[in-house]
Scaffold this active site. Structure first.
Site, PDB file in Angstrom:
ATOM      1  N   PHE A 161      17.398  -2.260   1.826  1.00 33.59           N
ATOM      2  CA  PHE A 161      18.821  -1.884   1.861  1.00 33.59           C
ATOM      3  C   PHE A 161      19.744  -3.065   2.214  1.00 33.59           C
ATOM      4  O   PHE A 161      20.943  -2.884   2.387  1.00 33.59           O
ATOM      5  CB  PHE A 161      19.062  -0.727   2.839  1.00 33.59           C
ATOM      6  N   LYS A 183      32.856   0.858  10.075  1.00 34.53           N
ATOM      7  CA  LYS A 183      32.571   0.348   8.725  1.00 34.53           C
ATOM      8  C   LYS A 183      33.718   0.683   7.763  1.00 34.53           C
ATOM      9  O   LYS A 183      34.522   1.585   8.018  1.00 34.53           O
ATOM     10  CB  LYS A 183      31.221   0.903   8.261  1.00 34.53           C
ATOM     11  N   HIS A 241      28.652   0.826  13.815  1.00 30.15           N
ATOM     12  CA  HIS A 241      27.561  -0.016  14.321  1.00 30.15           C
ATOM     13  C   HIS A 241      27.724  -0.174  15.828  1.00 30.15           C
ATOM     14  O   HIS A 241      28.838  -0.206  16.339  1.00 30.15           O
ATOM     15  CB  HIS A 241      27.630  -1.409  13.669  1.00 30.15           C
ATOM     16  N   ARG A 295      25.772   4.051  21.640  1.00 29.38           N
ATOM     17  CA  ARG A 295      24.746   4.480  20.678  1.00 29.38           C
ATOM     18  C   ARG A 295      24.552   6.000  20.748  1.00 29.38           C
ATOM     19  O   ARG A 295      24.310   6.649  19.728  1.00 29.38           O
ATOM     20  CB  ARG A 295      23.435   3.708  20.897  1.00 29.38           C
ATOM     21  N   ASN A 322      26.981   4.785   7.402  1.00 32.59           N
ATOM     22  CA  ASN A 322      26.799   5.682   8.548  1.00 32.59           C
ATOM     23  C   ASN A 322      27.902   5.483   9.604  1.00 32.59           C
ATOM     24  O   ASN A 322      27.680   5.675  10.796  1.00 32.59           O
ATOM     25  CB  ASN A 322      25.402   5.514   9.149  1.00 32.59           C
ATOM     26  N   THR A 330      20.704   6.754  13.348  1.00 35.75           N
ATOM     27  CA  THR A 330      21.082   5.848  12.250  1.00 35.75           C
ATOM     28  C   THR A 330      21.231   6.611  10.939  1.00 35.75           C
ATOM     29  O   THR A 330      22.191   6.412  10.195  1.00 35.75           O
ATOM     30  CB  THR A 330      19.987   4.761  12.070  1.00 35.75           C
TER      31      THR A 330
HETATM   32  N1  LIG Z   1      16.736   3.425   5.434  1.00 31.79           N
HETATM   33  C1  LIG Z   1      17.973   2.908   5.288  1.00 31.79           C
HETATM   34  N2  LIG Z   1      18.618   3.018   4.118  1.00 31.79           N
HETATM   35  C2  LIG Z   1      19.845   2.485   3.928  1.00 31.79           C
HETATM   36  N3  LIG Z   1      20.532   1.832   4.905  1.00 31.79           N
HETATM   37  C3  LIG Z   1      19.936   1.696   6.117  1.00 31.79           C
HETATM   38  C4  LIG Z   1      18.629   2.223   6.372  1.00 31.79           C
HETATM   39  N4  LIG Z   1      18.284   1.949   7.664  1.00 31.79           N
HETATM   40  C5  LIG Z   1      19.330   1.275   8.176  1.00 31.79           C
HETATM   41  N5  LIG Z   1      20.326   1.121   7.267  1.00 31.79           N
HETATM   42  C6  LIG Z   1      21.613   0.437   7.460  1.00 31.79           C
HETATM   43  O1  LIG Z   1      21.381  -0.751   8.210  1.00 31.79           O
HETATM   44  C7  LIG Z   1      22.114  -0.725   9.450  1.00 31.79           C
HETATM   45  C8  LIG Z   1      21.305  -1.419  10.503  1.00 31.79           C
HETATM   46  O2  LIG Z   1      20.097  -0.714  10.656  1.00 31.79           O
HETATM   47  P1  LIG Z   1      19.379  -0.580  12.076  1.00 31.79           P
HETATM   48  O3  LIG Z   1      17.992  -0.156  11.825  1.00 31.79           O
HETATM   49  O4  LIG Z   1      19.651  -1.824  12.872  1.00 31.79           O
HETATM   50  O5  LIG Z   1      20.128   0.691  12.655  1.00 31.79           O
HETATM   51  P2  LIG Z   1      20.983   0.922  13.951  1.00 31.79           P
HETATM   52  O6  LIG Z   1      20.596  -0.032  15.021  1.00 31.79           O
HETATM   53  O7  LIG Z   1      21.004   2.372  14.274  1.00 31.79           O
HETATM   54  O8  LIG Z   1      22.373   0.657  13.331  1.00 31.79           O
HETATM   55  P3  LIG Z   1      23.396  -0.429  13.730  1.00 31.79           P
HETATM   56  O9  LIG Z   1      22.605  -1.707  13.918  1.00 31.79           O
HETATM   57  O10 LIG Z   1      24.334  -0.459  12.537  1.00 31.79           O
HETATM   58  O11 LIG Z   1      24.036   0.092  14.966  1.00 31.79           O
HETATM   59  C9  LIG Z   1      22.361   0.768   9.691  1.00 31.79           C
HETATM   60  O12 LIG Z   1      23.480   1.016  10.504  1.00 31.79           O
HETATM   61  C10 LIG Z   1      22.563   1.290   8.281  1.00 31.79           C
HETATM   62  O13 LIG Z   1      23.886   1.028   7.829  1.00 31.79           O
END
Ligand SMILES: Nc1ncnc2c1ncn2[C@@H]1O[C@H](COP(=O)(O)OP(=O)(O)OP(=O)(O)O)[C@@H](O)[C@H]1O
Length: 147
Positions: A57, A9, A118, A85, A115, A91
């Site tokens: 978000f 990111k 991705h 992962r 975070n 996350t």
């Molecule tokens: N509660 C939250 N508050 C703010 N941002 C969030 C929250 N949950 C997720 N995100 C953002 O949305 C992205 C996608 O969320 P998802 O639940 O798909 O998580 P992930 O699968 O672990 O992450 P990614 O898809 O980025 O690998 C996260 O990487 C994070 O940047």
């Protein structure tokens, strides 16, 4: 062999040290089929994160992805999706810091949204995300091996 999309990111790409550390982790652990930096447009970020359209978000997330250059990789390895992962960690960064202090999100993440990185969560997602981020990549070369 499985494939996955990894995205670093913008806040990581802006930080030369963090970017180098993440690239080293990736180069050490995966076969890299393609890599590039890219500017994610509004349209691209909304397409990429369409599944989160109704989340609180969503605007924060799509804005972050447009805020600077991202760095993208197509990774390949055994159990590539879970392996990346696992390296990223949870996350939510505050959880990562407490439960997996050495994971990438704990070391380089700043907040739940910022975070650090991705990773695709399934082969179907990986193929969809690679088609969005690397439209020039001939996925048929590897897709049949990645089921
Ligand atoms: N509660 C939250 N508050 C703010 N941002 C969030 C929250 N949950 C997720 N995100 C953002 O949305 C992205 C996608 O969320 P998802 O639940 O798909 O998580 P992930 O699968 O672990 O992450 P990614 O898809 O980025 O690998 C996260 O990487 C994070 O940047």
């Amino acid at each position: 062999m499985e494939i996955s999309l990894a995205l670093l990111k913008p806040h990581v790409v802006r930080n030369t040290y963090a970017l180098q550390q993440l690239k080293t982790q990736i180069e050490t652990n995966f076969n890299i089929l393609a890599a590039k930096d890219l500017r994610i447009t509004k349209e691209l970020s909304e397409c990429f994160y369409a599944e989160h359209k109704d989340k609180f978000f969503y605007y924060r997330l799509t804005s972050l992805m447009q805020s600077g250059f991202c760095y993208a990789f197509i990774l390949q390895s055994e159990s590539c999706i879970q392996k990346w992962r696992n390296l990223m960690g949870p996350t939510k960064v505050f959880r990562a810091v407490y439960t997996e202090p050495e994971c990438l999100r704990s070391l380089y993440g700043l907040s739940d949204t910022r975070n650090a990185c991705h990773g695709s969560d399934s082969t179907v997602s990986a193929l969809r995300e690679i088609a969005i981020v690397f439209p020039e990549f001939d996925i048929s070369r590897v897709a049949s091996q990645s089921k």
